[in-house]
Design a protein around this motif. Structure first.
Motif, PDB file in Angstrom:
ATOM      1  N   ALA A  29       0.864  -1.334  -0.064  1.00 42.36           N
ATOM      2  CA  ALA A  29       0.165   0.008  -0.090  1.00 42.36           C
ATOM      3  C   ALA A  29       0.902   1.212  -0.027  1.00 42.36           C
ATOM      4  N   VAL A  30       1.746   1.367   0.659  1.00 46.11           N
ATOM      5  CA  VAL A  30       2.847   2.505   0.726  1.00 46.11           C
ATOM      6  C   VAL A  30       3.645   2.688  -0.561  1.00 46.11           C
ATOM      7  N   GLU A  31       3.991   1.613  -1.120  1.00 43.33           N
ATOM      8  CA  GLU A  31       4.847   1.773  -2.286  1.00 43.33           C
ATOM      9  C   GLU A  31       4.637   2.802  -3.246  1.00 43.33           C
ATOM     10  N   GLY A  32       5.540   3.716  -3.316  1.00 50.43           N
ATOM     11  CA  GLY A  32       5.585   4.780  -4.347  1.00 50.43           C
ATOM     12  C   GLY A  32       4.907   5.990  -3.752  1.00 50.43           C
ATOM     13  N   SER A  33       4.693   5.980  -2.456  1.00 47.91           N
ATOM     14  CA  SER A  33       4.240   7.119  -1.752  1.00 47.91           C
ATOM     15  C   SER A  33       5.236   7.878  -1.034  1.00 47.91           C
ATOM     16  N   ALA A  34       4.819   8.885  -0.368  1.00 46.00           N
ATOM     17  CA  ALA A  34       5.975   9.666   0.578  1.00 46.00           C
ATOM     18  C   ALA A  34       6.341   8.845   1.779  1.00 46.00           C
ATOM     19  N   VAL A  35       5.538   7.727   1.933  1.00 46.76           N
ATOM     20  CA  VAL A  35       5.944   7.031   3.466  1.00 46.76           C
ATOM     21  C   VAL A  35       7.118   6.320   3.339  1.00 46.76           C
ATOM     22  N   GLU A  36       8.103   6.631   4.167  1.00 49.08           N
ATOM     23  CA  GLU A  36       9.272   5.726   4.339  1.00 49.08           C
ATOM     24  C   GLU A  36       9.190   4.967   5.309  1.00 49.08           C
ATOM     25  N   VAL A  37       9.092   3.542   5.275  1.00 43.84           N
ATOM     26  CA  VAL A  37       8.824   2.699   6.298  1.00 43.84           C
ATOM     27  C   VAL A  37      10.163   2.169   6.919  1.00 43.84           C
ATOM     28  N   LEU A  38      10.477   2.130   8.228  1.00 44.30           N
ATOM     29  CA  LEU A  38      11.856   2.083   8.729  1.00 44.30           C
ATOM     30  C   LEU A  38      11.852   0.240   8.820  1.00 44.30           C
ATOM     31  N   GLU A  39      12.888  -0.180   9.260  1.00 41.94           N
ATOM     32  CA  GLU A  39      12.861  -1.517   9.479  1.00 41.94           C
ATOM     33  C   GLU A  39      12.003  -2.252  10.494  1.00 41.94           C
ATOM     34  N   ALA A  40      11.139  -3.116   9.777  1.00 38.97           N
ATOM     35  CA  ALA A  40       9.942  -3.905  10.795  1.00 38.97           C
ATOM     36  C   ALA A  40      10.739  -4.251  11.910  1.00 38.97           C
ATOM     37  N   ARG A  41       9.873  -3.945  12.934  1.00 41.10           N
ATOM     38  CA  ARG A  41      10.195  -4.660  14.339  1.00 41.10           C
ATOM     39  C   ARG A  41       9.275  -5.616  14.722  1.00 41.10           C
ATOM     40  N   TYR A  42       9.896  -6.685  14.660  1.00 46.96           N
ATOM     41  CA  TYR A  42       9.012  -8.036  14.960  1.00 46.96           C
ATOM     42  C   TYR A  42       9.100  -8.430  16.119  1.00 46.96           C
ATOM     43  N   GLY A  43       7.964  -8.973  16.999  1.00 51.22           N
ATOM     44  CA  GLY A  43       7.993  -9.489  18.513  1.00 51.22           C
ATOM     45  C   GLY A  43       6.648  -9.743  18.826  1.00 51.22           C
ATOM     46  N   ASP A  44       6.494 -10.576  20.012  1.00 53.54           N
ATOM     47  CA  ASP A  44       5.412 -10.946  20.655  1.00 53.54           C
ATOM     48  C   ASP A  44       4.434 -10.108  20.875  1.00 53.54           C
ATOM     49  N   THR A  45       3.390 -10.412  20.960  1.00 53.04           N
ATOM     50  CA  THR A  45       2.201  -9.267  21.118  1.00 53.04           C
ATOM     51  C   THR A  45       1.907  -8.938  22.676  1.00 53.04           C
ATOM     52  N   GLY A  46       2.823  -9.348  23.521  1.00 47.45           N
ATOM     53  CA  GLY A  46       2.864  -8.860  24.874  1.00 47.45           C
ATOM     54  C   GLY A  46       3.183  -7.431  24.915  1.00 47.45           C
ATOM     55  N   LYS A  47       2.359  -6.801  25.998  1.00 45.93           N
ATOM     56  CA  LYS A  47       2.595  -5.165  25.916  1.00 45.93           C
ATOM     57  C   LYS A  47       4.146  -4.853  26.364  1.00 45.93           C
ATOM     58  N   GLU A  48       4.657  -5.754  27.111  1.00 45.00           N
ATOM     59  CA  GLU A  48       5.942  -5.261  27.438  1.00 45.00           C
ATOM     60  C   GLU A  48       6.887  -5.428  26.295  1.00 45.00           C
ATOM     61  N   ALA A  49       6.859  -6.471  25.576  1.00 47.37           N
ATOM     62  CA  ALA A  49       7.440  -6.793  24.235  1.00 47.37           C
ATOM     63  C   ALA A  49       7.472  -5.826  23.252  1.00 47.37           C
ATOM     64  N   GLN A  50       6.034  -5.147  23.203  1.00 53.92           N
ATOM     65  CA  GLN A  50       5.980  -4.262  21.983  1.00 53.92           C
ATOM     66  C   GLN A  50       6.261  -2.756  22.689  1.00 53.92           C
ATOM     67  N   LEU A  51       6.381  -2.656  24.083  1.00 50.42           N
ATOM     68  CA  LEU A  51       6.784  -1.282  24.403  1.00 50.42           C
ATOM     69  C   LEU A  51       8.281  -0.945  24.318  1.00 50.42           C
ATOM     70  N   LYS A  52       9.055  -2.336  24.368  1.00 51.74           N
ATOM     71  CA  LYS A  52      10.395  -2.079  24.247  1.00 51.74           C
ATOM     72  C   LYS A  52      10.789  -1.838  22.747  1.00 51.74           C
ATOM     73  N   LEU A  53       9.953  -2.632  21.855  1.00 52.15           N
ATOM     74  CA  LEU A  53      10.287  -2.182  20.366  1.00 52.15           C
ATOM     75  C   LEU A  53      10.144  -0.520  20.084  1.00 52.15           C
ATOM     76  N   VAL A  54       8.980  -0.126  20.637  1.00 48.42           N
ATOM     77  CA  VAL A  54       8.634   1.289  20.301  1.00 48.42           C
ATOM     78  C   VAL A  54       9.765   2.031  20.841  1.00 48.42           C
ATOM     79  N   GLU A  55      10.111   1.835  22.074  1.00 50.71           N
ATOM     80  CA  GLU A  55      11.231   2.557  22.664  1.00 50.71           C
ATOM     81  C   GLU A  55      12.536   2.510  21.887  1.00 50.71           C
ATOM     82  N   ASP A  56      12.844   1.308  21.345  1.00 50.18           N
ATOM     83  CA  ASP A  56      13.957   1.209  20.500  1.00 50.18           C
ATOM     84  C   ASP A  56      13.885   2.284  19.245  1.00 50.18           C
ATOM     85  N   VAL A  57      12.960   2.177  18.658  1.00 50.33           N
ATOM     86  CA  VAL A  57      12.573   3.280  17.526  1.00 50.33           C
ATOM     87  C   VAL A  57      12.722   4.555  17.835  1.00 50.33           C
ATOM     88  N   LEU A  58      11.808   4.927  19.104  1.00 57.70           N
ATOM     89  CA  LEU A  58      12.153   6.239  19.265  1.00 57.70           C
ATOM     90  C   LEU A  58      13.456   6.783  19.540  1.00 57.70           C
TER      91      LEU A  58
END
Length: 354
Positions: A208-237
């Protein structure tokens, strides 16, 4: 999954979910033909379940976990439909997407315990094929719910196209940031690597974003537990402080709300989820989350139970079907019937229906 699958799927900004009184049906859905094909075509159907089961069949349900509100919604769907149809239901959960061996063992126990059918929310797209085949060879139908599996031995699928869910999320961004506009960076959190729904959503989002002005950073995969996702978000920020959006699982969006608020970034970074949960719904209402497609997980659970009963009783059934997808955002949320797409507030997991 090819775009052909999307021809009959709701790609409009909003298709209002129906309002129900005592019954949840008839429900607007999509049937995929040929069934189980990743390149099938979806066409609109109206789903009508049985009024009652002929006998109190015994069905076993296996979920990846019950750690977030999404699977709580599916749990509500399967248990309520079991009550409505008058059957027995036993629910087990493996504890997370790293627990493939445990889920395999639980399914084996379901079969050994005399289940008439198994409803499977799979941890892995390919990793459960052997146990599915073993169940099918013993005459126990396996219904693929929500996540998707590659096994040719399943009896039916009750799920939506997560390709379309990811595509709709990416499409929402591309409409705001088309080609030629100022580029924006997006942190992308598709979920646990290897799960069928994750790979499908990732493909849809990236297409969907191909060819748009949206630049997707490297995908951050991880378990859908809150702590795991929060750590991934912190890493990106930390690594990309100029990121404009965080998009991914519902747990990602839910967890990121508090973090952005703490850091004073709620006006600078937008949040999107590629599926709906009660927390995401509330986040959209409060203006904290921009948008999310709704896949009506409660209805997917209900349909899976109805499919199982139909198969056990030798009745006609739709082999590959799921609720119609529609997008909910800040402008349209007041037009959506919450009870049609999410479990009741305060619902707690039910593991047995007698």
């Amino acid at each position: 999954m090819k775009l052909a699958l999307m021809t009959g799927v709701a790609l409009a900004t909003l298709i209002t979910a129906p309002t129900f009184a005592e019954d949840w049906f008839p429900y607007p859905a999509e049937e995929v033909t040929p069934a189980f094909s990743s390149e099938g075509t979806a066409k609109p159907v109206t789903y009508e379940p049985l009024e009652k089961a002929a006998e109190p069949h015994d069905i076993c349900v296996s979920f990846p976990h019950m750690k977030d509100a999404y699977w709580l919604g599916v749990n509500y769907g399967v248990t309520e439909e079991a009550k409505r149809l008058g059957i027995k239901l036993n629910v087990v959960e493996a504890g997370g997407y790293t627990e493939l061996a445990k889920q395999v063992s639980q399914i084996e126990d379901c079969v050994a315990g005399g289940a008439d059918a198994v409803i499977l929310g799979a941890i892995s797209y390919d990793g459960l094929n052997n146990v599915i085949k073993e169940a099918a060879e013993k005459g126990i139908p396996v219904i693929d719910v929500i996540n998707g599996v590659s096994s040719p031995d399943i009896a039916s699928k009750s799920l939506v196209s997560f390709y379309t869910m990811g595509y709709e999320t990416g499409k929402y961004l591309t409409e705001k940031h088309p080609a030629g506009s100022e580029p924006v960076k997006v942190g992308w959190f598709p979920g646990p690597a290897g799960a069928g729904w994750v790979e499908a959503a990732n493909s849809g989002f990236m297409d969907a974003v191909e060819g748009s002005a949206v630049e997707v950073l490297e995908a951050r995969y991880g378990d859908t537990g809150k702590e795991a996702q929060l750590k991934l978000v912190e890493d990106v920020l930390q690594s990309d402080p100029d990121v404009s959006y965080l998009a991914g699982t519902a747990v990602t969006a839910e967890a990121a709300q508090g973090l952005l608020r703490e850091r004073g970034l709620t006006d600078e970074i937008g949040l999107l989820a590629f599926y709906m949960t009660p927390g995401v719904y509330t986040g959209i209402q409060r203006g904290m989350i921009s948008a999310a497609p709704a896949d009506s997980m409660v209805i997917q659970g209900r349909i899976a139970v109805d499919q199982a009963v139909r198969i056990i009783e030798g009745q006609d059934y739709i082999k590959h079907v799921g609720p119609k997808i529609f997008v909910v955002d800040e402008d349209t949320i007041d037009d959506v019937d919450r009870d049609a797409i999410l479990p009741p507030e305060g619902f707690r997991p039910v593991f047995s229906v007698e």
